[in-house]
Design a protein around this motif. Sequence first.
Motif, PDB file in Angstrom:
ATOM      1  N   VAL A   4      47.183  18.990 -47.395  1.00  0.00           N
ATOM      2  CA  VAL A   4      47.891  19.091 -47.022  1.00  0.00           C
ATOM      3  C   VAL A   4      48.486  20.541 -46.557  1.00  0.00           C
ATOM      4  CG1 VAL A   4      50.002  17.937 -45.364  1.00  0.00           C
ATOM      5  CG2 VAL A   4      48.425  16.949 -46.107  1.00  0.00           C
ATOM      6  N   GLU A   5      49.192  20.472 -47.893  1.00  0.00           N
ATOM      7  CA  GLU A   5      49.808  22.153 -48.033  1.00  0.00           C
ATOM      8  C   GLU A   5      48.288  23.108 -47.858  1.00  0.00           C
ATOM      9  OE1 GLU A   5      51.668  21.433 -51.623  1.00  0.00           O
ATOM     10  OE2 GLU A   5      52.882  21.128 -51.046  1.00  0.00           O
ATOM     11  N   ASN A   6      47.547  22.674 -48.718  1.00  0.00           N
ATOM     12  CA  ASN A   6      46.492  24.029 -49.010  1.00  0.00           C
ATOM     13  C   ASN A   6      45.936  24.047 -46.746  1.00  0.00           C
ATOM     14  OD1 ASN A   6      46.644  24.562 -51.373  1.00  0.00           O
ATOM     15  ND2 ASN A   6      44.379  22.538 -51.860  1.00  0.00           N
ATOM     16  N   LYS A   7      45.823  22.717 -46.405  1.00  0.00           N
ATOM     17  CA  LYS A   7      45.736  23.129 -44.757  1.00  0.00           C
ATOM     18  C   LYS A   7      46.040  24.015 -44.442  1.00  0.00           C
ATOM     19  CE  LYS A   7      44.105  20.351 -40.568  1.00  0.00           C
ATOM     20  NZ  LYS A   7      44.213  19.140 -40.000  1.00  0.00           N
ATOM     21  N   LYS A   8      47.965  23.648 -44.532  1.00  0.00           N
ATOM     22  CA  LYS A   8      48.755  24.395 -44.033  1.00  0.00           C
ATOM     23  C   LYS A   8      48.396  25.653 -44.327  1.00  0.00           C
ATOM     24  CE  LYS A   8      52.542  21.826 -42.684  1.00  0.00           C
ATOM     25  NZ  LYS A   8      53.631  21.449 -42.408  1.00  0.00           N
ATOM     26  N   ILE A   9      48.555  26.097 -45.525  1.00  0.00           N
ATOM     27  CA  ILE A   9      48.199  27.335 -46.182  1.00  0.00           C
ATOM     28  C   ILE A   9      47.389  28.050 -45.343  1.00  0.00           C
ATOM     29  CG2 ILE A   9      47.961  28.611 -48.104  1.00  0.00           C
ATOM     30  CD1 ILE A   9      49.408  26.384 -49.984  1.00  0.00           C
ATOM     31  N   LEU A  10      45.866  27.217 -45.256  1.00  0.00           N
ATOM     32  CA  LEU A  10      44.708  28.169 -44.457  1.00  0.00           C
ATOM     33  C   LEU A  10      45.004  28.819 -43.513  1.00  0.00           C
ATOM     34  CD1 LEU A  10      41.825  28.969 -45.413  1.00  0.00           C
ATOM     35  CD2 LEU A  10      40.857  26.873 -44.611  1.00  0.00           C
ATOM     36  N   PHE A  12      48.153  29.665 -42.273  1.00  0.00           N
ATOM     37  CA  PHE A  12      48.630  30.344 -42.206  1.00  0.00           C
ATOM     38  C   PHE A  12      47.868  31.561 -42.175  1.00  0.00           C
ATOM     39  CE2 PHE A  12      50.518  33.288 -45.853  1.00  0.00           C
ATOM     40  CZ  PHE A  12      51.686  34.095 -45.432  1.00  0.00           C
ATOM     41  N   LEU A  13      46.941  31.986 -43.699  1.00  0.00           N
ATOM     42  CA  LEU A  13      46.295  33.099 -43.957  1.00  0.00           C
ATOM     43  C   LEU A  13      45.177  33.770 -42.851  1.00  0.00           C
ATOM     44  CD1 LEU A  13      45.188  31.752 -47.315  1.00  0.00           C
ATOM     45  CD2 LEU A  13      46.542  33.733 -46.829  1.00  0.00           C
ATOM     46  N   GLU A  14      44.813  32.459 -41.257  1.00  0.00           N
ATOM     47  CA  GLU A  14      44.405  32.598 -41.120  1.00  0.00           C
ATOM     48  C   GLU A  14      44.840  33.489 -39.593  1.00  0.00           C
ATOM     49  OE1 GLU A  14      41.555  29.773 -39.353  1.00  0.00           O
ATOM     50  OE2 GLU A  14      40.337  29.363 -40.683  1.00  0.00           O
ATOM     51  N   THR A 109      54.283  27.238 -44.747  1.00  0.00           N
ATOM     52  CA  THR A 109      54.194  27.581 -47.028  1.00  0.00           C
ATOM     53  C   THR A 109      55.015  27.150 -47.942  1.00  0.00           C
ATOM     54  OG1 THR A 109      54.575  29.954 -46.037  1.00  0.00           O
ATOM     55  CG2 THR A 109      52.601  29.576 -45.768  1.00  0.00           C
ATOM     56  N   GLY A 110      56.488  26.128 -46.874  1.00  0.00           N
ATOM     57  CA  GLY A 110      56.876  25.882 -47.895  1.00  0.00           C
ATOM     58  C   GLY A 110      58.061  27.274 -48.064  1.00  0.00           C
ATOM     59  N   ILE A 111      58.298  26.550 -49.675  1.00  0.00           N
ATOM     60  CA  ILE A 111      59.055  27.967 -50.439  1.00  0.00           C
ATOM     61  C   ILE A 111      59.151  29.345 -50.703  1.00  0.00           C
ATOM     62  CG2 ILE A 111      59.714  29.087 -52.751  1.00  0.00           C
ATOM     63  CD1 ILE A 111      59.287  25.256 -53.515  1.00  0.00           C
ATOM     64  N   ALA A 112      57.267  29.700 -50.441  1.00  0.00           N
ATOM     65  CA  ALA A 112      56.280  30.966 -49.756  1.00  0.00           C
ATOM     66  C   ALA A 112      57.517  31.212 -48.930  1.00  0.00           C
ATOM     67  CB  ALA A 112      55.350  31.130 -50.030  1.00  0.00           C
ATOM     68  N   GLY A 113      57.104  30.548 -47.604  1.00  0.00           N
ATOM     69  CA  GLY A 113      57.637  31.151 -46.622  1.00  0.00           C
ATOM     70  C   GLY A 113      59.149  31.021 -46.161  1.00  0.00           C
ATOM     71  N   ASP A 114      59.590  30.138 -46.872  1.00  0.00           N
ATOM     72  CA  ASP A 114      61.774  30.016 -46.759  1.00  0.00           C
ATOM     73  C   ASP A 114      61.725  31.932 -47.785  1.00  0.00           C
ATOM     74  OD1 ASP A 114      61.672  28.022 -46.229  1.00  0.00           O
ATOM     75  OD2 ASP A 114      62.235  26.863 -48.120  1.00  0.00           O
ATOM     76  N   ARG A 115      61.169  32.282 -48.613  1.00  0.00           N
ATOM     77  CA  ARG A 115      61.307  34.058 -49.483  1.00  0.00           C
ATOM     78  C   ARG A 115      60.766  34.352 -47.837  1.00  0.00           C
ATOM     79  NH1 ARG A 115      64.262  37.307 -51.292  1.00  0.00           N
ATOM     80  NH2 ARG A 115      63.016  38.628 -52.810  1.00  0.00           N
TER      81      ARG A 115
END
Length: 199
Positions: A4-10, A12-14, A109-115
């Motif tokens: 699920v996380e990887n799907k969201k990261i992808l 984000f990247l797109e 992106t979770g914690i990275a997104g918070d930053r």
Amino acid sequence: MALVENKKILEFLELVGRLKHEKRTGWVLCNINDCESIAGHMYRMGLMTFLLTEENNPTKLDRFKCLQIALVHDLAESIVGDITPHCGISPEEKHRREDEAMKTIAELTGIAGDRMYELYKEYENQSSPEAKFTKDLDRYDMILQAYEYEKRENAPKKLEEFFKATYGKFDHPFIQDLAKELYKQREEFEKKALVNGNV
């Protein structure tokens, strides 16, 4: 969970990948052909943070933080586009849309997104020396790009409005010095064009 996380990261990247192809509105409105993308603007701003040295950074700005702010300051434009004062949208509405977009990006992106959101807010609020320096980089990259287009099109003063909008607004001594050098070169370019009868 990781899937699920990887799907969201992808996702984000797109999403942010759009910035590689999205043209900067200011140049489009000025009918500049083959103009830079939003990501191109952020890329050169990022590289400029490497130019901070012991000599020109007496206040010991955190270069890495400046780089991070440069890379996130326009991320919201991957969703809302590049909104300028010419777009007929109030500054308040622009900030509201961009804030919503950054929250959407952060959620992917979770914690990275918070930053990223934290750094974006710091830039928007100009609440740290690093945010203020990055604002200088933003303005400086814009006038440097304007000058490059003037030279490319052999059209001195064509993009004067960008210089007028930023004049006297550079705070950091290093960027002030770079701006002086740019003004000098631009003046020489204008003089040459006058002599050659191109104006």
